[in-house]
Design a protein around this motif. Structure first.
Motif, mmCIF file in Angstrom:
data_model
loop_
_atom_site.group_PDB
_atom_site.id
_atom_site.type_symbol
_atom_site.label_atom_id
_atom_site.label_comp_id
_atom_site.label_asym_id
_atom_site.label_seq_id
_atom_site.Cartn_x
_atom_site.Cartn_y
_atom_site.Cartn_z
ATOM 1 N N ASP A 1 12.738 -16.587 -7.872
ATOM 2 C CA ASP A 1 13.556 -16.976 -9.018
ATOM 3 C C ASP A 1 12.937 -18.150 -9.767
ATOM 4 O O ASP A 1 12.905 -18.183 -10.997
ATOM 5 C CB ASP A 1 14.967 -17.341 -8.557
ATOM 6 N N ALA A 2 12.448 -19.139 -9.017
ATOM 7 C CA ALA A 2 11.892 -20.335 -9.643
ATOM 8 C C ALA A 2 10.635 -20.023 -10.441
ATOM 9 O O ALA A 2 10.416 -20.582 -11.521
ATOM 10 C CB ALA A 2 11.590 -21.382 -8.574
ATOM 11 N N TYR A 3 9.802 -19.127 -9.930
ATOM 12 C CA TYR A 3 8.504 -18.859 -10.553
ATOM 13 C C TYR A 3 8.496 -17.632 -11.455
ATOM 14 O O TYR A 3 7.475 -17.306 -12.050
ATOM 15 C CB TYR A 3 7.436 -18.687 -9.471
ATOM 16 N N GLY A 4 9.624 -16.949 -11.535
ATOM 17 C CA GLY A 4 9.659 -15.746 -12.363
ATOM 18 C C GLY A 4 8.879 -14.593 -11.762
ATOM 19 O O GLY A 4 8.354 -13.743 -12.481
ATOM 20 N N ILE A 5 8.800 -14.562 -10.433
ATOM 21 C CA ILE A 5 8.133 -13.468 -9.724
ATOM 22 C C ILE A 5 9.179 -12.432 -9.348
ATOM 23 O O ILE A 5 10.224 -12.765 -8.774
ATOM 24 C CB ILE A 5 7.427 -13.992 -8.461
ATOM 25 N N GLU A 6 8.920 -11.195 -9.657
ATOM 26 C CA GLU A 6 9.875 -10.135 -9.350
ATOM 27 C C GLU A 6 9.963 -9.935 -7.838
ATOM 28 O O GLU A 6 8.944 -9.814 -7.152
ATOM 29 C CB GLU A 6 9.449 -8.828 -10.007
ATOM 30 N N LEU A 7 11.175 -9.927 -7.325
ATOM 31 C CA LEU A 7 11.424 -9.571 -5.934
ATOM 32 C C LEU A 7 12.180 -8.243 -5.945
ATOM 33 O O LEU A 7 13.400 -8.211 -6.108
ATOM 34 C CB LEU A 7 12.246 -10.647 -5.226
ATOM 35 N N PRO A 8 11.462 -7.132 -5.786
ATOM 36 C CA PRO A 8 12.104 -5.823 -5.917
ATOM 37 C C PRO A 8 13.106 -5.571 -4.800
ATOM 38 O O PRO A 8 13.090 -6.247 -3.761
ATOM 39 C CB PRO A 8 10.923 -4.847 -5.812
ATOM 40 N N PRO A 9 13.983 -4.590 -4.997
ATOM 41 C CA PRO A 9 14.858 -4.164 -3.894
ATOM 42 C C PRO A 9 14.024 -3.765 -2.674
ATOM 43 O O PRO A 9 12.832 -3.446 -2.785
ATOM 44 C CB PRO A 9 15.608 -2.961 -4.484
ATOM 45 N N LEU A 10 14.664 -3.771 -1.520
ATOM 46 C CA LEU A 10 13.943 -3.628 -0.264
ATOM 47 C C LEU A 10 13.086 -2.368 -0.203
ATOM 48 O O LEU A 10 11.917 -2.412 0.219
ATOM 49 C CB LEU A 10 14.947 -3.645 0.894
ATOM 50 N N ARG A 11 13.626 -1.236 -0.620
ATOM 51 C CA ARG A 11 12.858 0.011 -0.534
ATOM 52 C C ARG A 11 11.604 -0.062 -1.398
ATOM 53 O O ARG A 11 10.504 0.269 -0.940
ATOM 54 C CB ARG A 11 13.716 1.200 -0.973
ATOM 55 N N GLU A 12 11.747 -0.529 -2.636
ATOM 56 C CA GLU A 12 10.583 -0.651 -3.506
ATOM 57 C C GLU A 12 9.595 -1.674 -2.970
ATOM 58 O O GLU A 12 8.377 -1.491 -3.068
ATOM 59 C CB GLU A 12 11.008 -1.030 -4.923
ATOM 60 N N ARG A 13 10.113 -2.757 -2.413
ATOM 61 C CA ARG A 13 9.238 -3.794 -1.866
ATOM 62 C C ARG A 13 8.332 -3.221 -0.779
ATOM 63 O O ARG A 13 7.133 -3.510 -0.718
ATOM 64 C CB ARG A 13 10.083 -4.925 -1.299
ATOM 65 N N PHE A 14 8.901 -2.371 0.082
ATOM 66 C CA PHE A 14 8.084 -1.789 1.140
ATOM 67 C C PHE A 14 7.200 -0.667 0.621
ATOM 68 O O PHE A 14 6.108 -0.440 1.165
ATOM 69 C CB PHE A 14 8.965 -1.323 2.296
ATOM 70 N N ASP A 15 7.613 0.035 -0.422
ATOM 71 C CA ASP A 15 6.713 1.004 -1.046
ATOM 72 C C ASP A 15 5.488 0.287 -1.619
ATOM 73 O O ASP A 15 4.347 0.736 -1.463
ATOM 74 C CB ASP A 15 7.442 1.758 -2.160
ATOM 75 N N ARG A 16 5.729 -0.850 -2.279
ATOM 76 C CA ARG A 16 4.618 -1.649 -2.808
ATOM 77 C C ARG A 16 3.742 -2.181 -1.666
ATOM 78 O O ARG A 16 2.513 -2.221 -1.788
ATOM 79 C CB ARG A 16 5.165 -2.824 -3.626
ATOM 80 N N PHE A 17 4.393 -2.600 -0.587
ATOM 81 C CA PHE A 17 3.651 -3.116 0.544
ATOM 82 C C PHE A 17 2.721 -2.055 1.121
ATOM 83 O O PHE A 17 1.539 -2.317 1.380
ATOM 84 C CB PHE A 17 4.619 -3.616 1.618
ATOM 85 N N ASP A 18 3.235 -0.848 1.336
ATOM 86 C CA ASP A 18 2.408 0.225 1.886
ATOM 87 C C ASP A 18 1.195 0.492 0.994
ATOM 88 O O ASP A 18 0.063 0.644 1.487
ATOM 89 C CB ASP A 18 3.229 1.505 2.035
ATOM 90 N N GLU A 19 1.403 0.544 -0.319
ATOM 91 C CA GLU A 19 0.277 0.749 -1.224
ATOM 92 C C GLU A 19 -0.682 -0.434 -1.174
ATOM 93 O O GLU A 19 -1.909 -0.270 -1.177
ATOM 94 C CB GLU A 19 0.775 0.960 -2.659
#
Length: 279
Positions: free
Chosen positions: A113-131
């Protein structure tokens, strides 16, 4: 059981951390030393100081000669995986092959929030992580990498020089999620780290990891399984040794001892003596 230390870079100076790591470098019991990848302190005054993990890690690699170094763990939401792959390759060169490549999906809402970095919902976050993990491994191991995913795309991408360690520095995936995290561990990691309250809780997740490895045809013995305990003062050496013994009985391979904030190098020898019977 093997042992490591961790210095969280909040509320303490660079010199304090540097001196502790240099001292740990001379104590054979400690095989690795770790920091973290946060920009705000996680305890006490969150407006206080917190050193950036990867910049600090490169300097600590230069200040030491034997001990392995790693970030427990790097949040992939903070950096494009291709950028992180280049950082990791360079750091492994500086460390002469001592990098442990800690990776996690990321979670800190306050920082994002402070840095304006997107924190996606959990499912998307792990999809991004796997990639992201696939992108990093590709860049560290292949002459060129082409990758077409939903979130990341590379075309004949290069990462030179390659890391000293081949095929790549050990990938350490941190987290406790029984589905996405442990599946990622089974597919790609050489170490799994989960900070658990009790050995029983840790062992339950280890059993799930064994099943995840079976699903992908991986031998779980190839994966170092680690957890952390917290040393708050030298008066707690006995308690830490008792915790270490309990985790050893549960099957933990590597125990990471989180040192007190502002720890002095003198704490390391008594710690090593307390843990040595379990080594």
């Amino acid at each position: 059981m093997r042992f490591a230390i961790k210095s969280v870079p909040e509320h303490q100076t660079w010199a304090e951390i540097r001196d502790v790591w240099i001292a740990a470098d001379d104590i054979a019991l400690f095989e690795s030393a770790w920091n973290w990848d946060h920009f705000y302190p996680l305890t006490g005054d969150t407006n206080g100081p917190n050193l950036e993990g990867w910049t600090m890690l490169a300097a600590l690699a230069q200040a030491t000669r034997r001990i392995r170094v790693g970030c427990q763990v790097t949040g992939l939401i903070y950096r494009h995986p291709a950028v992180l792959a280049n950082m990791a390759a360079t750091l492994d060169v500086i460390a002469e092959g001592r990098l442990e490549l800690g990776l996690g999906a990321g979670w800190n809402q306050q920082e994002c929030d402070a840095y304006g970095i997107e924190l996606p919902p959990l499912r998307e976050r792990f999809d991004r992580f796997d990639e992201g993990v696939q992108v990093i491994i590709g860049l560290l191991t292949q002459e060129t990498t082409t990758f077409t995913g939903r979130y990341y795309r590379l075309t004949d991408a290069r990462c030179e020089p390659k890391p000293v360690q081949r095929p790549h520095p050990p990938v350490v995936i941190g987290g406790r999620g029984p589905n996405r995290t442990l599946r990622a561990v089974a597919r790609w990691a050489q170490q799994w780290n989960a900070i658990m309250a009790t050995p029983g809780e840790w062992l339950a997740l280890k059993d799930i990891l064994v099943e995840r490895c079976r699903e992908v045809g991986r031998d779980p013995a190839e994966i170092t399984c680690s957890t952390n305990v917290f040393l708050r003062s030298e008066d707690e050496l006995g308690r830490v040794a008792e915790q270490a013994a309990a985790f050893a009985e549960a099957g933990v391979d590597l125990l990471v001892v989180n040192l007190p904030i502002g720890a002095k190098p003198a704490i390391l020898e008594p710690l090593a003596e307390a843990l040595a019977p379990l080594a």
